[in-house]
Design a protein around this motif. Structure first.
Motif, PDB file in Angstrom:
ATOM      1  N   ARG A 223      -6.386 -12.878 -18.609  1.00 50.15           N
ATOM      2  CA  ARG A 223      -7.004 -13.062 -17.125  1.00 50.15           C
ATOM      3  C   ARG A 223      -6.061 -13.323 -16.220  1.00 50.15           C
ATOM      4  O   ARG A 223      -5.747 -13.086 -15.226  1.00 50.15           O
ATOM      5  N   VAL A 224      -5.354 -14.535 -16.576  1.00 48.79           N
ATOM      6  CA  VAL A 224      -4.316 -15.459 -15.400  1.00 48.79           C
ATOM      7  C   VAL A 224      -3.276 -14.663 -15.487  1.00 48.79           C
ATOM      8  O   VAL A 224      -2.631 -14.476 -14.456  1.00 48.79           O
ATOM      9  N   ARG A 225      -2.850 -13.816 -16.393  1.00 45.18           N
ATOM     10  CA  ARG A 225      -1.535 -13.300 -16.331  1.00 45.18           C
ATOM     11  C   ARG A 225      -1.636 -11.975 -15.392  1.00 45.18           C
ATOM     12  O   ARG A 225      -0.725 -11.424 -14.730  1.00 45.18           O
ATOM     13  N   GLN A 226      -2.670 -11.495 -15.489  1.00 45.21           N
ATOM     14  CA  GLN A 226      -2.824 -10.469 -14.769  1.00 45.21           C
ATOM     15  C   GLN A 226      -2.905 -10.787 -13.252  1.00 45.21           C
ATOM     16  O   GLN A 226      -2.316 -10.057 -12.200  1.00 45.21           O
ATOM     17  N   ILE A 227      -3.580 -12.039 -12.690  1.00 47.71           N
ATOM     18  CA  ILE A 227      -3.647 -12.658 -11.660  1.00 47.71           C
ATOM     19  C   ILE A 227      -2.082 -12.637 -11.220  1.00 47.71           C
ATOM     20  O   ILE A 227      -1.556 -12.257 -10.179  1.00 47.71           O
ATOM     21  N   ALA A 228      -1.192 -13.484 -12.134  1.00 48.19           N
ATOM     22  CA  ALA A 228       0.096 -13.838 -12.013  1.00 48.19           C
ATOM     23  C   ALA A 228       1.030 -12.398 -11.615  1.00 48.19           C
ATOM     24  O   ALA A 228       1.789 -12.459 -10.908  1.00 48.19           O
ATOM     25  N   SER A 229       0.578 -11.707 -12.516  1.00 47.09           N
ATOM     26  CA  SER A 229       1.471 -10.037 -12.123  1.00 47.09           C
ATOM     27  C   SER A 229       1.292  -9.622 -10.666  1.00 47.09           C
ATOM     28  O   SER A 229       2.197  -9.064 -10.091  1.00 47.09           O
ATOM     29  N   GLY A 230      -0.129  -9.760 -10.400  1.00 45.85           N
ATOM     30  CA  GLY A 230      -0.314  -9.211  -8.934  1.00 45.85           C
ATOM     31  C   GLY A 230       0.234  -9.886  -7.862  1.00 45.85           C
ATOM     32  O   GLY A 230       0.220  -9.336  -6.721  1.00 45.85           O
ATOM     33  N   LEU A 231       0.574 -11.141  -8.146  1.00 49.97           N
ATOM     34  CA  LEU A 231       1.277 -11.818  -7.188  1.00 49.97           C
ATOM     35  C   LEU A 231       2.542 -12.008  -7.300  1.00 49.97           C
ATOM     36  O   LEU A 231       3.507 -12.700  -6.453  1.00 49.97           O
ATOM     37  N   GLY A 232       3.355 -11.176  -8.250  1.00 51.92           N
ATOM     38  CA  GLY A 232       4.690 -10.878  -8.699  1.00 51.92           C
ATOM     39  C   GLY A 232       5.388 -11.843  -9.427  1.00 51.92           C
ATOM     40  O   GLY A 232       6.545 -12.150  -9.490  1.00 51.92           O
ATOM     41  N   TYR A 233       4.594 -12.431 -10.289  1.00 54.66           N
ATOM     42  CA  TYR A 233       4.832 -13.486 -11.306  1.00 54.66           C
ATOM     43  C   TYR A 233       4.746 -13.126 -12.570  1.00 54.66           C
ATOM     44  O   TYR A 233       3.890 -12.356 -12.822  1.00 54.66           O
TER      45      TYR A 233
ATOM     46  N   PRO B 189      -0.048 -18.766  -2.413  1.00 57.79           N
ATOM     47  CA  PRO B 189       0.054 -18.016  -3.267  1.00 57.79           C
ATOM     48  C   PRO B 189       1.518 -18.441  -4.181  1.00 57.79           C
ATOM     49  O   PRO B 189       1.636 -18.369  -5.402  1.00 57.79           O
ATOM     50  N   GLU B 190       2.038 -19.246  -3.498  1.00 60.88           N
ATOM     51  CA  GLU B 190       3.572 -19.487  -3.906  1.00 60.88           C
ATOM     52  C   GLU B 190       3.138 -20.712  -4.669  1.00 60.88           C
ATOM     53  O   GLU B 190       4.117 -21.053  -5.727  1.00 60.88           O
ATOM     54  N   LEU B 191       2.128 -21.448  -4.693  1.00 65.08           N
ATOM     55  CA  LEU B 191       1.714 -22.459  -5.780  1.00 65.08           C
ATOM     56  C   LEU B 191       0.773 -21.892  -6.693  1.00 65.08           C
ATOM     57  O   LEU B 191       1.083 -22.153  -7.921  1.00 65.08           O
ATOM     58  N   ALA B 192       0.065 -20.803  -6.309  1.00 69.38           N
ATOM     59  CA  ALA B 192      -0.911 -20.415  -7.575  1.00 69.38           C
ATOM     60  C   ALA B 192      -0.253 -19.305  -8.276  1.00 69.38           C
ATOM     61  O   ALA B 192      -0.484 -19.423  -9.812  1.00 69.38           O
ATOM     62  N   GLY B 193       0.735 -18.661  -7.895  1.00 66.19           N
ATOM     63  CA  GLY B 193       1.417 -17.698  -9.018  1.00 66.19           C
ATOM     64  C   GLY B 193       2.197 -18.169  -9.993  1.00 66.19           C
ATOM     65  O   GLY B 193       1.900 -18.201 -11.309  1.00 66.19           O
ATOM     66  N   PRO B 194       2.869 -19.217 -10.190  1.00 68.58           N
ATOM     67  CA  PRO B 194       3.714 -19.982 -10.873  1.00 68.58           C
ATOM     68  C   PRO B 194       3.020 -20.845 -11.877  1.00 68.58           C
ATOM     69  O   PRO B 194       3.009 -20.657 -12.963  1.00 68.58           O
ATOM     70  N   LEU B 195       1.750 -21.150 -11.376  1.00 75.02           N
ATOM     71  CA  LEU B 195       0.824 -21.708 -12.161  1.00 75.02           C
ATOM     72  C   LEU B 195       0.134 -20.746 -13.134  1.00 75.02           C
ATOM     73  O   LEU B 195      -0.264 -20.988 -14.331  1.00 75.02           O
ATOM     74  N   PHE B 196      -0.322 -19.847 -12.525  1.00 76.24           N
ATOM     75  CA  PHE B 196      -1.048 -18.563 -13.551  1.00 76.24           C
ATOM     76  C   PHE B 196       0.054 -18.226 -14.421  1.00 76.24           C
ATOM     77  O   PHE B 196      -0.410 -17.809 -15.664  1.00 76.24           O
ATOM     78  N   ALA B 197       1.273 -17.899 -14.240  1.00 76.99           N
ATOM     79  CA  ALA B 197       2.299 -17.493 -15.094  1.00 76.99           C
ATOM     80  C   ALA B 197       2.444 -18.382 -16.042  1.00 76.99           C
ATOM     81  O   ALA B 197       2.842 -18.400 -17.495  1.00 76.99           O
TER      82      ALA B 197
ATOM     83  N   GLY C 135      -5.540 -22.647  -9.449  1.00 78.84           N
ATOM     84  CA  GLY C 135      -4.757 -21.661  -8.857  1.00 78.84           C
ATOM     85  C   GLY C 135      -5.886 -20.747  -7.656  1.00 78.84           C
ATOM     86  O   GLY C 135      -5.420 -20.422  -6.988  1.00 78.84           O
ATOM     87  N   MET C 136      -6.990 -20.714  -8.185  1.00 79.75           N
ATOM     88  CA  MET C 136      -7.902 -19.695  -7.119  1.00 79.75           C
ATOM     89  C   MET C 136      -8.006 -20.680  -5.978  1.00 79.75           C
ATOM     90  O   MET C 136      -8.071 -20.143  -4.880  1.00 79.75           O
TER      91      MET C 136
END
Length: 263
Positions: A226-236, A203-211, A194-195
């Motif tokens: 850790r990853v759900r915080q990133i997902a949230s920041g990307l809108g997922y 981000p359209e690929l990274a966000g769903p993966l983090f979620a 994802g990073m």
């Protein structure tokens, strides 16, 4: 009335019948003698080959038992030495532990060799020898004789060490096969993947993966936070079933992700 004398009508054995009976008995005796002689000849003929075959079989069984015992004894000895090396690591004696493990890296089963190789690489990491550690992990990852689980883990460790110097496309190529639900390394590989996608501006690929990682309860809790915080920041939506207290551990992760997408 005078009684009649008993009738003497019973058949009488003639001389020819007696001769026939005697001849039949003689033939049976000859047949039995012949069978005994044939049995003796057979024993004489096959005794040595059969005996040799039995001897070979017994020697083979004895040889296998000796080999199996030696193999188990050697495996036990290697395991004991590895445990002693681990004790030295716990005591902070990294150089001594590495020296002991170097002597074992080519011994024992593939599993034993993998454990020794992974431990040597981990020691290099602890000693700050990141380049050496990366080479050791890469060697494990490319060794077809190693168990696949160790190769996969070594791949992730090598990419983790070299992530900042690798092209994100190369990271994607190496980790995408491992970043799938059900894989024991889904969380670790998925986070790095994802990073890499974020660095590629995807981000359209990274966000769903983090979620997806954040919602996977087989992934360690600290990584999910850790990853759900990133997902949230990307809108997922990465889910909200992780203890709130742990969220502070990754407070900077979302900011880092957001900064990445802006660059």
């Amino acid at each position: 009335m005078a009684s009649q004398p008993p009738s003497n009508d019973a058949p009488k054995t003639t001389a020819d019948e007696r001769d026939a009976a005697q001849q039949d008995g003689f033939l049976r005796e000859v047949d039995e003698a012949l069978r005994e002689e044939q049995m003796v000849e057979a024993v004489k003929r096959w005794a040595k080959p059969v005996g040799a075959a039995i001897a070979v079989l017994l020697l083979a069984m004895a040889g296998y038992m000796v080999w199996d015992n030696q193999r188990k004894s050697a495996a036990s000895e290697i395991t004991e030495k590895v445990v002693l090396a681990m004790d030295k690591i716990d005591a902070g004696q990294l150089d001594a532990a590495a020296k002991d493990l170097e002597a074992l890296k080519n011994q024992g089963s593939a599993g034993n060799r993998a454990v020794v190789a992974m431990t040597l690489a981990a020691i290099a990491v602890d000693q700050g020898k990141t380049e050496e550690a990366a080479k050791r992990f890469e060697a494990i990852a490319s060794d077809a004789a190693m168990p696949q689980s160790f190769r996969d883990l070594a791949t992730i460790r090598a990419v983790t060490i070299k992530f900042d110097t690798m092209k994100p496309e190369d990271v994607v190529t190496r980790l995408k096969p491992l970043a799938v639900p059900g894989n024991p390394f889904f969380g670790s590989a998925g986070e790095l993947l994802g990073m890499a996608w974020l660095e590629m501006g995807k981000p359209e690929l990274a966000g769903p993966l983090f979620a997806q990682i954040g919602n996977d309860k087989t992934v360690p809790e600290s990584l999910r936070v850790r990853v759900r915080q990133i997902a949230s920041g990307l809108g997922y939506d990465g889910g909200d079933d992780v203890k709130p207290a742990a969220a502070g551990e990754a407070s900077g992760a979302a900011d880092a992700a957001a900064a990445t997408t802006k660059t």
